[in-house]
Scaffold this active site. Structure first.
Site, PDB file in Angstrom:
ATOM      1  N   PRO A 249      71.238  -3.934  97.617  1.00 35.32           N
ATOM      2  CA  PRO A 249      70.398  -3.064  98.443  1.00 35.32           C
ATOM      3  C   PRO A 249      69.822  -1.893  97.653  1.00 35.32           C
ATOM      4  CG  PRO A 249      72.719  -2.625  98.859  1.00 35.32           C
ATOM      5  CD  PRO A 249      72.674  -3.767  97.884  1.00 35.32           C
TER       6      PRO A 249
ATOM      7  N   LYS B 156      55.648   9.148  85.973  1.00 36.18           N
ATOM      8  CA  LYS B 156      54.625   9.431  86.983  1.00 36.18           C
ATOM      9  C   LYS B 156      53.744  10.590  86.545  1.00 36.18           C
ATOM     10  CE  LYS B 156      56.564   7.979  91.275  1.00 36.18           C
ATOM     11  NZ  LYS B 156      57.544   8.413  92.248  1.00 36.18           N
TER      12      LYS B 156
ATOM     13  N   ASP C 199      70.361   0.486 100.954  1.00 34.71           N
ATOM     14  CA  ASP C 199      71.424   1.413 100.623  1.00 34.71           C
ATOM     15  C   ASP C 199      71.048   2.732 101.301  1.00 34.71           C
ATOM     16  OD1 ASP C 199      73.723   2.206  99.435  1.00 34.71           O
ATOM     17  OD2 ASP C 199      73.082   1.781  97.384  1.00 34.71           O
TER      18      ASP C 199
ATOM     19  N   TRP D 177      76.504  -2.162  89.821  1.00 31.41           N
ATOM     20  CA  TRP D 177      76.647  -3.106  90.933  1.00 31.41           C
ATOM     21  C   TRP D 177      77.374  -4.389  90.538  1.00 31.41           C
ATOM     22  CZ3 TRP D 177      73.570  -7.456  93.060  1.00 31.41           C
ATOM     23  CH2 TRP D 177      73.889  -7.705  94.397  1.00 31.41           C
TER      24      TRP D 177
END
Ligand SMILES: [Zn+2]
Ligand SMILES: [Zn+2]
Length: 960
Positions: A43, A599, A82, A563
């Site tokens: 997730p 960005k 999540d 994970w």
């Protein structure tokens, strides 16, 4: 007039077709539940928009399930979110201008948590739009969320199961905390964000009580811990010396004297073992705790022996602050040292530290600032021997970027270290792509397995289901029902602000048990997703157990320590089993210049703009063909996507359009004996075989690459070589049927990789249903002819050498030549005809022993030799001119928009003697007339000037 759609527009139409016809749902439901293929989807947080890393992983997560669906498996794919933890808490803190835990508690945990809940899915709609547009099939409507009460209950079941197996404990340990988030972090989180920094290191002077003006030198990189000093440690077997310099004497390890005293005037007074120093008292640098009421005060400010003291750096004397380091804490417990916590969990000096009270020890803006102040303060008192800049790698908070502190505190732990054997043994059963990660990054992390700190002093998370009584009684709750029964209250929500209100009567005394305040590490939740998403064991018990472990998972390489690791730890803890069988790991997508995508720097194109321009399939195939699907870094290049768009998408569209032009006249059942057709069918079946094998081995990149090669050969060899066959009545059906079959099989092979393009081809060929409801194609072994494959590649070699000879002699391919001879194994006539057409020669002859003669050009490569006759006879010259003029006339026809039905009249004029002569050669003029569909050819006044072999010709074309 209808404007032609671009491929990205076609993709959008297909997306609608899938949606309206519920193709994804059908592709799952068509398959039997007894033949399931389980895939776990990790997730993501919806606290930001998907980036290229998500797109790479998302492509893998689409590609593999699509393949197995075609292989007959039922692959249910459920999206998860999540929801808990610092990422979302930090966003809410910023928005509500909350700067500390105190601020949150003043506002109220209930208000804070509800604010978090309301923000969790803030980007979910954008995710849905983007994931769908990328052609990824996953059920996002029926998604699971880690904040759902069912999911949370399964996590409680996991926690309780571990507790019952004696795999959980509460401990006081030295760990990393984030002073801003005021919580402990697990080693998983800490390992994610190390940075190279420059700190200040100091060598401080500790004066011996019994020998004034004699100082023990100790070195530290964390001057802010010095007020918490309780002891000095020396190596009992190391040799120390006393050095005299000026009025003062210093004690340090012998090996390091030169490092500190070289170039200075000093005298070594004598040497002794570290054990001789043990027990000596020294004067503390700070007097804040001299008169404090401390446990084990009799051992305060004494030299101790320790096994971790080395002569590698520092002075051979270690400053001990048990509250701020693992070794320090162990030594403190072993030697019964006092424990001074002069810094709060908020990272500020406590009131005890009078001169610095309230100051942050590691300010985020300037982490070394406080160390410099401490240094100045001690310097003024003459307690610093030396200082220097110190470059090292230091951990920062993965969410808020604050420097972390090593800090002794309470936490709940999963016993990982003692399960190491089982973790390693079960890990052997996991197939990794690339396989070096198995023993490498993942295996090494397991080797160094440490107990996992799972409690966080935070709010928006799954609460630890632990109730405690003052009498020491502890109760761990494993379900909603259990909590309801014990508390006597209805339970609707398991979040902190609900369950903290619930008290349980103690069964050991008459008091009430209260829940401990901490919430779970969100990795504990994502590691519990196999159970949480199915609400196991409260629901789906049989289904879950029949399908555990999962066949496949995929994520980025950073998840080896996150994970992938927590899934494994929990799977082994609960069932002594690995949680997944196959794992494909992607690398990091960098900007084109090799820098991190940023960005603010705008050093990469927005993914959705790339999709708008080239389509999702081009982006998907670009990523799949790159080694980024084998855990290597990729410098993302828009040019690379453009290349895939042109070389794969547009080329296939052209081949498809070519077929469609002739489709009506093709008998699709026609059989073919033609070697080009047999060659293409061999290629096609080998492609099905190779891609299938690589996909079964989860080698996605190796599966994708042959597809691009196949498309190239289909277009630049098969279609190009077969063009003329489509103009012959006897050949159009065998060629057309072959091409159709190749395109249809190719669309099936492409389906997992480029789902839109595959669908477009499939349906353009007249199939009404979706390509994604078909089975993976069978390999037709009978159609594979290795001999034809070999001979064809020999043909292509001969052609290549022949073209090189023409090129060197500067003779255009349009100019016919008499013959080429080749020396190697003899090919049959059909292949020789292909060579003749390709090289524009009259004859292709096999010869034993090629000899050099004038007018011939020889070329060789390996065992192959060719000789091209370059002599241009009168006859060949006129033939060449037919071709040249044909090309010019046909260009004009095209410009004028004539169709193959239209006949035309040609009027020409020229000054060239050669061209004038050409138009007198009836035989060749007739050839020209046929090739250009002319009704008449007349000399007159031409208007369009064209060049024919450098000579001017003016022609006018009118429809007759
Ligand atoms: Zn933080
Ligand atoms: Zn009690």
């Amino acid at each position: 007039m209808e404007t032609k759609k671009t491929f990205p527009q076609i993709e959008e139409d297909i997306m609608k077709f899938w949606e309206e016809n519920k193709i994804f749902e059908k592709s799952v439901e068509n398959r039997k539940e007894s033949n399931s293929y389980v895939f776990y989807d990790g997730p993501p947080f919806a606290t930001g928009l998907p980036h290229y890393g998500h797109i790479v992983a998302g492509t893998m997560k689409d590609l593999v399930p699509r393949f197995w669906t075609m292989k007959g498996k039922r692959v249910e794919r459920r999206w998860g979110w999540d929801c808990h933890g610092l990422p979302i808490e930090n966003i809410v803190e910023k928005e509500l201008n909350l700067n500390s835990r105190k601020d949150i508690e003043t506002m109220g945990v209930d208000k804070f948590n509800e604010a978090c809940r309301s923000k969790v899915l803030i980007y979910a709609d954008e995710w849905k739009r983007i994931v769908k547009r990328l052609g990824r099939w996953v059920d996002m409507e029926n998604d699971y969320k880690t904040m759902d009460v069912d999911f949370m209950e399964s996590v409680w079941w996991v926690f309780k199961s571990l507790w019952d197996k004696n795999l959980l404990y509460e401990g006081h340990k030295s760990m990393h905390i984030c002073p801003r988030c005021e919580t402990t972090l697990s080693n998983i989180e800490v390992s994610q964000n190390y940075k190279d920094v420059k700190d200040i290191s100091v060598t401080a002077k500790f004066e011996l009580v019994d020998e004034p003006k004699t100082y023990v030198l100790a070195w530290t990189t964390t001057p802010w811990t010095l007020p918490g000093n309780v002891a000095l440690a020396v190596g009992p077997d190391l040799t120390y010396v006393k050095v005299e310099m000026g009025e003062e004497k210093y004690i340090l390890v012998k090996e390091l004297v030169a490092k500190f005293f070289d170039g200075k005037e000093y005298k070594v007074l004598g040497s002794f073992k570290g054990s001789d120093l043990v027990g000596k008292k020294y004067v503390p640098l700070f007097d804040y705790y001299k008169d404090a009421d401390l446990i084990n005060k009799e051992n305060l400010y004494v030299i101790e022996s320790a096994d971790f003291v080395s002569t590698e750096d520092g002075t051979g004397v270690v400053h001990i602050a048990p509250a701020f380091g693992e070794d320090d804490m162990r030594l403190g417990q072993e030697k019964k040292l006092s424990f001074i916590q002069h810094v709060g969990q908020d990272g500020r000096f406590t009131a005890d530290v009078k001169d610095f009270a309230g100051k942050e020890v590691k300010p985020k803006e300037d982490p070394a600032a406080t160390d410099v102040e401490i240094l100045k303060y001690l310097s003024a008192k003459g307690l610093i021997f030396s200082k220097e800049k110190y470059a090292h790698s230091y951990p920062f908070c993965w969410r808020c970027e604050s420097p972390l502190l090593n800090y002794a505190t309470n936490s709940w732990f999963v016993k990982v270290a003692e399960q190491k054997e089982a973790l390693l043994k079960n890990a052997e059963k996991i197939n990794w792509v690339p396989d070096h990660l198995k023993e490498g990054r993942f295996g090494q992390w397991l080797e160094g397995a440490r107990d996992w700190s799972i409690s966080r002093s935070r709010y928006w998370g799954n609460p630890l289901p632990v109730w405690k009584c003052e009498c020491g009684n502890i109760k761990v709750i494993g379900s909603k029902k259990e909590l309801e029964e014990l508390s006597g209250s209805k339970v609707e929500d398991l979040h902190k602000h609900f369950v903290d209100k619930l008290e349980i009567p103690c069964d050991k005394c008459s008091k009430k048990m209260k829940r401990i305040p901490e919430v779970l590490d969100c990795w504990f939740e994502s590691g519990s997703m196999p159970y949480g998403q199915m609400h196991y064991p409260f629901e789906n018990k049989a289904k879950f157990e029949a399908n555990y472990p999962a066949e496949f998972i995929a994520e980025g390489v950073d998840q080896c320590r996150a994970w992938f690791y927590v899934l494994h730890v929990l799977g082994v803890s609960l069932f002594n089993k690995n949680a997944y069988k196959n794992v494909v790991v992607n690398g990091i997508v960098l900007a084109e210049d090799g820098q991190k995508m940023s960005k603010s720097k705008k050093n990469y194109p927005d993914p959705m703009l790339v999709v708008d321009k080239y389509g999702a399939d081009a982006l998907r195939f670009y990523l799949t063909s790159a080694s980024v699907m084998r855990a290597e870094d990729l410098c993302f290049s828009e040019k690379g996507v453009d290349e895939v768009y042109k070389k794969v998408v547009l080329i296939l569209m052209n081949v498809l359009n070519f077929y469609k032009m002739y489709e009506a006249r093709v008998d699709v059942k026609a059989k073919s004996e033609n070697v080009l057709d047999q060659w293409l069918m061999t290629k096609t079946n080998l492609l099905i075989q190779e891609v299938g094998e690589k996909m079964e081995a989860y080698e996605l990149t190796k599966a994708a690459r042959p597809i691009a090669d196949y498309i190239d050969e289909l277009s630049t060899w098969y279609v190009r070589r077969s063009r003329d066959r489509f103009k012959e009545e006897s050949e159009i059906s065998p060629a057309g049927a072959t091409l159709r079959q190749a395109l249809e099989k190719l669309s099936l092979v492409l389906a997992p990789f480029m789902p839109y393009l595959a669908e477009h081809i499939w349906q353009t060929l007249g199939n009404k249903d979706s390509v994604h409801l078909q089975d993976w194609p069978e390999v037709d072994k009978k159609a594979i002819d290795k001999k034809i494959l070999e001979d064809m590649s020999r043909v292509r070699e001969i052609v290549e050498l022949g073209l090189a000879a023409r090129d060197e002699a500067k003779v255009k391919v349009r100019q016919p030549l008499q013959y080429i001879r080749y020396e190697a194994k003899e090919l049959n006539k059909e292949f020789e005809r292909i060579i003749a057409e390709e090289l524009n020669v009259k004859e292709v002859k096999w010869t034993e022993g090629i000899i050099i003669k004038p007018g011939r050009m020889m070329k060789e490569s390996g065992d192959l030799k060719v000789a091209l006759n370059l002599e241009i006879t009168e006859e060949l010259k006129w033939e060449g001119l037919v071709r040249e003029i044909t090309r010019q006339v046909n260009n004009l026809r095209k410009e004028a928009g004539f169709t193959i039905e239209d006949k035309a009249d040609l009027v020409y004029s020229t000054e060239s003697e050669q061209l004038k002569e050409f138009f007198t050669k009836e035989n060749f003029v007739e050839q020209l007339r046929k090739a250009t569909l002319l009704a008449s050819i007349k000399v007159g006044e031409g208007t369009n000037e064209v060049k024919v072999n450098d000579e001017k010709l003016k022609i006018t074309l009118t429809k007759s």
